[in-house]
Enzyme design. Structure first.
Site, PDB file in Angstrom:
ATOM      1  N   ASP A 108      57.906  15.340  -1.527  1.00  0.00           N
ATOM      2  CA  ASP A 108      58.893  15.096  -2.650  1.00  0.00           C
ATOM      3  C   ASP A 108      58.471  14.005  -3.684  1.00  0.00           C
ATOM      4  O   ASP A 108      58.071  12.855  -3.326  1.00  0.00           O
ATOM      5  CB  ASP A 108      60.392  14.652  -2.076  1.00  0.00           C
ATOM      6  CG  ASP A 108      61.103  14.349  -3.107  1.00  0.00           C
ATOM      7  OD1 ASP A 108      61.373  15.190  -4.014  1.00  0.00           O
ATOM      8  OD2 ASP A 108      61.760  13.228  -3.194  1.00  0.00           O
ATOM      9  N   HIS A 137      67.239   9.788  -0.781  1.00  0.00           N
ATOM     10  CA  HIS A 137      66.316   8.756  -0.618  1.00  0.00           C
ATOM     11  C   HIS A 137      66.839   7.456   0.025  1.00  0.00           C
ATOM     12  O   HIS A 137      67.583   6.617  -0.532  1.00  0.00           O
ATOM     13  CB  HIS A 137      65.567   8.560  -2.048  1.00  0.00           C
ATOM     14  CG  HIS A 137      64.795   9.668  -2.719  1.00  0.00           C
ATOM     15  ND1 HIS A 137      63.571   9.841  -2.291  1.00  0.00           N
ATOM     16  CD2 HIS A 137      65.242  10.433  -3.479  1.00  0.00           C
ATOM     17  CE1 HIS A 137      63.140  10.805  -3.148  1.00  0.00           C
ATOM     18  NE2 HIS A 137      64.273  11.265  -3.697  1.00  0.00           N
ATOM     19  N   LEU A 138      66.594   7.323   1.377  1.00  0.00           N
ATOM     20  CA  LEU A 138      67.077   6.150   1.977  1.00  0.00           C
ATOM     21  C   LEU A 138      66.228   4.787   1.615  1.00  0.00           C
ATOM     22  O   LEU A 138      66.912   3.868   2.023  1.00  0.00           O
ATOM     23  CB  LEU A 138      67.161   6.348   3.578  1.00  0.00           C
ATOM     24  CG  LEU A 138      67.883   7.590   4.002  1.00  0.00           C
ATOM     25  CD1 LEU A 138      67.654   7.601   5.307  1.00  0.00           C
ATOM     26  CD2 LEU A 138      69.410   7.636   3.625  1.00  0.00           C
ATOM     27  N   GLY A 167      65.449   8.588 -11.420  1.00  0.00           N
ATOM     28  CA  GLY A 167      66.149   8.559 -10.256  1.00  0.00           C
ATOM     29  C   GLY A 167      67.603   8.268 -10.616  1.00  0.00           C
ATOM     30  O   GLY A 167      67.856   7.309 -11.344  1.00  0.00           O
ATOM     31  N   ASN A 215      64.018  12.681 -12.379  1.00  0.00           N
ATOM     32  CA  ASN A 215      62.806  13.685 -12.462  1.00  0.00           C
ATOM     33  C   ASN A 215      62.972  14.681 -11.547  1.00  0.00           C
ATOM     34  O   ASN A 215      63.177  14.288 -10.265  1.00  0.00           O
ATOM     35  CB  ASN A 215      61.438  12.808 -12.070  1.00  0.00           C
ATOM     36  CG  ASN A 215      60.066  13.714 -12.167  1.00  0.00           C
ATOM     37  OD1 ASN A 215      60.308  15.081 -12.732  1.00  0.00           O
ATOM     38  ND2 ASN A 215      58.953  13.458 -11.791  1.00  0.00           N
ATOM     39  N   ASN A 247      59.200   9.654   0.788  1.00  0.00           N
ATOM     40  CA  ASN A 247      58.489   8.890  -0.093  1.00  0.00           C
ATOM     41  C   ASN A 247      58.697   7.422   0.260  1.00  0.00           C
ATOM     42  O   ASN A 247      59.128   6.639  -0.861  1.00  0.00           O
ATOM     43  CB  ASN A 247      58.607   9.423  -1.324  1.00  0.00           C
ATOM     44  CG  ASN A 247      59.988   9.082  -2.004  1.00  0.00           C
ATOM     45  OD1 ASN A 247      61.045   9.110  -1.096  1.00  0.00           O
ATOM     46  ND2 ASN A 247      60.246   9.155  -3.158  1.00  0.00           N
ATOM     47  N   ASP A 256      69.949  14.468  -4.448  1.00  0.00           N
ATOM     48  CA  ASP A 256      68.773  13.613  -5.064  1.00  0.00           C
ATOM     49  C   ASP A 256      69.085  12.268  -5.213  1.00  0.00           C
ATOM     50  O   ASP A 256      68.541  11.663  -6.308  1.00  0.00           O
ATOM     51  CB  ASP A 256      67.907  14.251  -6.254  1.00  0.00           C
ATOM     52  CG  ASP A 256      66.484  13.721  -6.198  1.00  0.00           C
ATOM     53  OD1 ASP A 256      66.226  13.002  -5.630  1.00  0.00           O
ATOM     54  OD2 ASP A 256      66.102  14.091  -7.531  1.00  0.00           O
ATOM     55  N   HIS A 298      58.774  19.739  -4.826  1.00  0.00           N
ATOM     56  CA  HIS A 298      59.235  18.944  -6.167  1.00  0.00           C
ATOM     57  C   HIS A 298      58.206  19.685  -7.117  1.00  0.00           C
ATOM     58  O   HIS A 298      57.122  19.592  -6.932  1.00  0.00           O
ATOM     59  CB  HIS A 298      59.045  17.920  -5.852  1.00  0.00           C
ATOM     60  CG  HIS A 298      58.963  16.973  -7.400  1.00  0.00           C
ATOM     61  ND1 HIS A 298      60.046  16.077  -7.778  1.00  0.00           N
ATOM     62  CD2 HIS A 298      58.333  17.206  -8.432  1.00  0.00           C
ATOM     63  CE1 HIS A 298      59.757  15.620  -9.053  1.00  0.00           C
ATOM     64  NE2 HIS A 298      58.608  16.329  -9.443  1.00  0.00           N
ATOM     65  N   HIS A 352      67.971   2.754  -7.341  1.00  0.00           N
ATOM     66  CA  HIS A 352      66.811   1.438  -7.741  1.00  0.00           C
ATOM     67  C   HIS A 352      67.769   0.526  -7.917  1.00  0.00           C
ATOM     68  O   HIS A 352      69.123   0.259  -8.292  1.00  0.00           O
ATOM     69  CB  HIS A 352      66.331   2.115  -8.976  1.00  0.00           C
ATOM     70  CG  HIS A 352      65.387   3.173  -8.794  1.00  0.00           C
ATOM     71  ND1 HIS A 352      64.231   3.304  -8.212  1.00  0.00           N
ATOM     72  CD2 HIS A 352      65.567   4.433  -9.277  1.00  0.00           C
ATOM     73  CE1 HIS A 352      63.703   4.348  -8.189  1.00  0.00           C
ATOM     74  NE2 HIS A 352      64.732   5.153  -8.768  1.00  0.00           N
TER      75      HIS A 352
END
Lengths: 439, 319
Positions: free
Chosen positions: A157, A67-68, A329, A283, A99, A310, A184, A314
């Site tokens: 995802d 996740h960038l 995450g 998750n 996402n 994954d 997912h 955050h």
């Protein structure tokens, strides 16, 4: 224009998972962005020597679940910081999840990401497109335009499509286009707001449980739909023994199903949550020891062909809340290699060549990319790994903006000391080598 | 005013917070219980009370609570502790302030005790780690409600003289009950045999791993029980399809005069309150000689005084 530097990487231990090669000592020559045969170069060619004695030479790694956070959530991470983290972690190719805000359900978003990648990324980045508009699971996203814009795979995802009819249509449509769907697997009626594995620990802690069956039900649905539609389906971050059993059976029947597991799921179990620390909240959640063992076994016997981080950064303040409120995450780019070494290699479960196949050949085959290799003519995406370097995880030292690692303070062995992409060094121990663009 | 018994108990106390009973050992529970008994005697005989002067307690109620807050408030005031409370409806949490920031601000204002009632499990542990003041868990989600567990233990010990070997049923929505958990830990550490009883959807088998017995059949469990603790049934659970209807629940799990015939004559009936008469039990039973419901409330006061007293000593005992 400055001529590109050429390298002579000498006397390392060369591991090439594609060719199943593992030999020492071995030399490697890099010129014009590729692995080359020195016989084709003059005797006095100005090679820059890199002494790889005691180091492992590997093809650059691929992390197909990252996740960038751009566009839209640069407080968590940016394309720049995530790819710096990737370079330092030995990852030369990342697959970006859609996402974002807005989600990558429109070719313009994919184009925006590619432009930003071209300007700022240190490693190769492949975007994915959404399966459905706004990731709501209701209306199919424009697959063809997304693929034309550069999406390498389709996925919602994090928000599993719940409606089996929509999923069937998505898979039918994708089967013709030849791109894989990454799913997912979560039946949200069953996970029902759960924040950790449903079991003894959720009962002890009084936290809402996310039962294994919620994953397994979607795994079985996806396998059945795969059989029906012939679409390539890739099951993301599997966590349960039951999912592995279903997958193993599907593979026996020759279905085009693939799967990944994450380092945290093979390294940790639900008991890590006993202090309600949101750093262990992701998750799907951490499961039981039995599940953990089943995942490792699946890697060992080849049922699962991919390890992916994954990586889900955050902001600190977002995780410093009541456990139930904290976002799911964990970050993983900078600990991926060492955690895998600890759980799979140093625990004597796997040979290095098999382990690194899960981070090279495995994902590239799922994605339909040229498998990374150190053959003559291959792009010089490679890393040097110091297998014996001991270090302690310290999130303050991460390049990633996300400090939410479940491995804080853990003593690990194995560190990437050099990362090269297309013949240019982008990471050398303790410092990033500034390069302009990579894709 | 010096009280030698209380002094001796508090000298051994080593905890800053009261978050859960699961993690307390027997001697710590015993210390609270002994202190509570002493406070009960002091109150009954109108003896002088030790004062925790110049201390301030604040109750942060992020979930509705009246009886727990009032019990803490009276306990505090009897000890000379200034007490104030913040209602979740008026707190800045409603304005989007994080629990961390709210709590840090309260700490900066110089409070000594923070009582937290919160719908999220783990929030008391979260604050205990975060703050350098005493945190008292007044109920965190489905996790624990330690003072309730302690007052249940006190009530049972007082009634039977000993807890060891007693057979105690805890009946109802076990899955979502923090009372069930805290009371279980208190009683089982004191050697009682606890059996959870309830519909299977509200009583997952994982409770067996706590070391409890479980049963889905109240009728067959009744004859052996020395004590029955009934839990409040939250109606929103039914909306989540955890059982078909309230009347079906009543048919299987409500304590009725008919069912009382299967029980030991002197079985003790308890309920953490508020009782919904006619659901968990037939109305008359709540007022019968078997009922210890008001005793529980009375003991709650002594327990909470003991908790303030002992936690208050943490900062005194530190070298």
């Amino acid at each position: 224009m400055k001529t590109e530097e050429a390298f002579f990487i000498s006397a390392g231990r060369l591991i090439d998972p594609l060719l199943r090669r593992d030999e020492e000592p071995a030399d490697l020559y890099v010129a014009e962005g590729k692995i080359v045969d020195p016989a084709n170069y003059p005797k006095d060619f100005p090679w820059t020597k890199i002494d790889a004695q005691g180091l492992i030479i590997l093809p650059g790694l691929t992390d197909m679940h990252v996740h960038l956070r751009e566009p839209g959530e640069s407080r968590k991470e940016t394309i720049r910081t995530a790819t710096m983290a990737a370079a330092a972690g030995g990852i030369t190719t990342v697959v970006a999840m859609p996402n974002t805000i807005p989600p990558a359900d429109h070719p313009d978003t994919i184009a925006w990401i590619r432009k930003k990648v071209e300007k700022e990324a240190l490693v190769k980045v492949y975007p994915t497109g959404c399966l459905t508009e706004d990731r709501l699971g209701e209306k199919l996203a424009p697959f063809q335009s997304l693929i034309q814009a550069g999406a390498i795979a389709l996925t919602d995802d994090g928000s599993c499509v719940q409606n089996a009819r929509i999923m069937r249509r998505a898979m039918e449509y994708a089967s013709v286009l030849g791109v894989p769907i990454l799913d997912h697997c979560e039946d949200t009626a069953l996970s029902d707001g759960g924040v950790m594995n449903e079991g003894l620990w959720s009962t002890l802690l009084g936290l809402p449980g996310w039962p294994s069956i919620a994953e397994e039900l979607i795994v079985s649905r996806d396998i059945l739909l795969c059989e029906k539609t012939g679409a390539k389906i890739h099951l993301q971050h599997l966590t349960t023994e039951g999912s592995i059993r279903l997958l193993r059976d599907a593979k026996k029947r020759g279905l085009p199903v693939s799967a990944e597991v994450c380092p945290h799921h093979i390294a940790l179990t639900e008991s890590a949550l006993k202090e309600y620390d949101p750093r262990f909240k992701m998750n799907p959640p951490l499961r039981t020891q039995k599940d953990r063992e089943a995942l490792i076994e699946a890697l060992v016997d080849g049922t699962v062909e991919v390890i992916a981080s994954d990586h889900a950064p955050h902001a600190r303040f977002e995780k410093e809340v009541e456990f139930e409120k904290a976002p799911f995450g964990v970050v993983g780019l900078e600990t991926l290699v060492a955690v895998c070494l600890k759980e799979l290699y140093y625990s004597k479960k796997m040979e290095l060549v098999d382990l690194f196949a899960k981070l090279t050949v495995g994902p590239s085959r799922v994605l339909g990319l040229e498998p990374p290799s150190l053959r003559y003519g291959s792009p010089a995406d490679l890393i040097l790994l110091d297998l014996n370097a001991s270090w302690q995880v310290d999130s303050k030292a991460f390049f990633s903006k996300g400090k939410n690692t479940p491995f804080e303070g853990m003593n690990l062995k194995g560190k990437v000391v050099l990362t090269m992409i297309d013949g240019k060094i982008v990471w050398r121990e303790k410092r990033l080598v500034e390069e302009q663009k990579m894709v | 005013m010096q009280n030698l018994k209380l002094d001796a108990i508090k000298r051994k106390w080593k905890r800053k917070d009261l978050v859960a009973l699961e993690t307390l050992d027997f001697s710590e529970i015993e210390a609270i219980l002994l202190a509570a008994k002493e406070f009960k005697t002091i109150l009954k005989e109108n003896l002088p009370l030790p004062f925790l002067k110049r201390r301030t307690a604040l109750a942060l109620m992020v979930e509705p609570s009246t009886r727990t807050r009032v019990s803490f408030e009276i306990a505090a005031k009897k000890l000379g502790i200034s007490f104030l409370s913040i209602d979740y409806k008026t707190s800045s949490i409603q304005k989007g302030e994080s629990l961390k920031d709210t709590a840090k601000n309260l700490e900066a204002l110089g409070i000594d005790f923070l009582i937290i009632r919160h719908p999220a499990a783990g929030s008391a542990a979260f604050l205990a780690k975060l703050l350098n003041i005493s945190v008292i868990n007044g109920g965190d989600g489905a996790h624990e409600h330690p003072t309730q567990g302690l007052l249940d233990l006190m009530t049972i010990e007082e009634h039977f003289g000993t807890v060891r070997g007693l057979k105690v049923l805890i009946v109802g929505d076990i899955l979502h009950s923090r009372v069930a958990r805290s009371t279980f830990w208190a009683l089982s550490k004191y050697g009682a045999k606890v059996k959870f009883v309830g519909p299977i959807t509200l009583l997952p088998s994982y409770f067996k791993d706590f070391g409890a017995e479980i049963s889905y059949n109240l009728d067959e469990s009744l004859p052996f029980a020395d004590c029955i603790i009934l839990l409040r049934l939250q109606h929103e659970r039914q909306r989540k399809d955890l059982f078909p209807s309230i009347s079906e629940y009543i048919a299987s799990y409500s304590l009725t005069t008919e069912r009382m015939k299967k029980c030991k004559k002197d079985v003790l009936i308890m309920h953490p309150g508020p009782v919904e008469r006619g659901v968990e039990m037939e109305s008359e039973l709540a007022d019968s000689p078997n009922s210890a419901i008001l005793k529980q409330v009375e003991n709650g006061l002594a327990i909470r005084m003991a908790v303030f007293y002992l936690l208050g000593s943490y900062f005194e005992n530190r070298p």
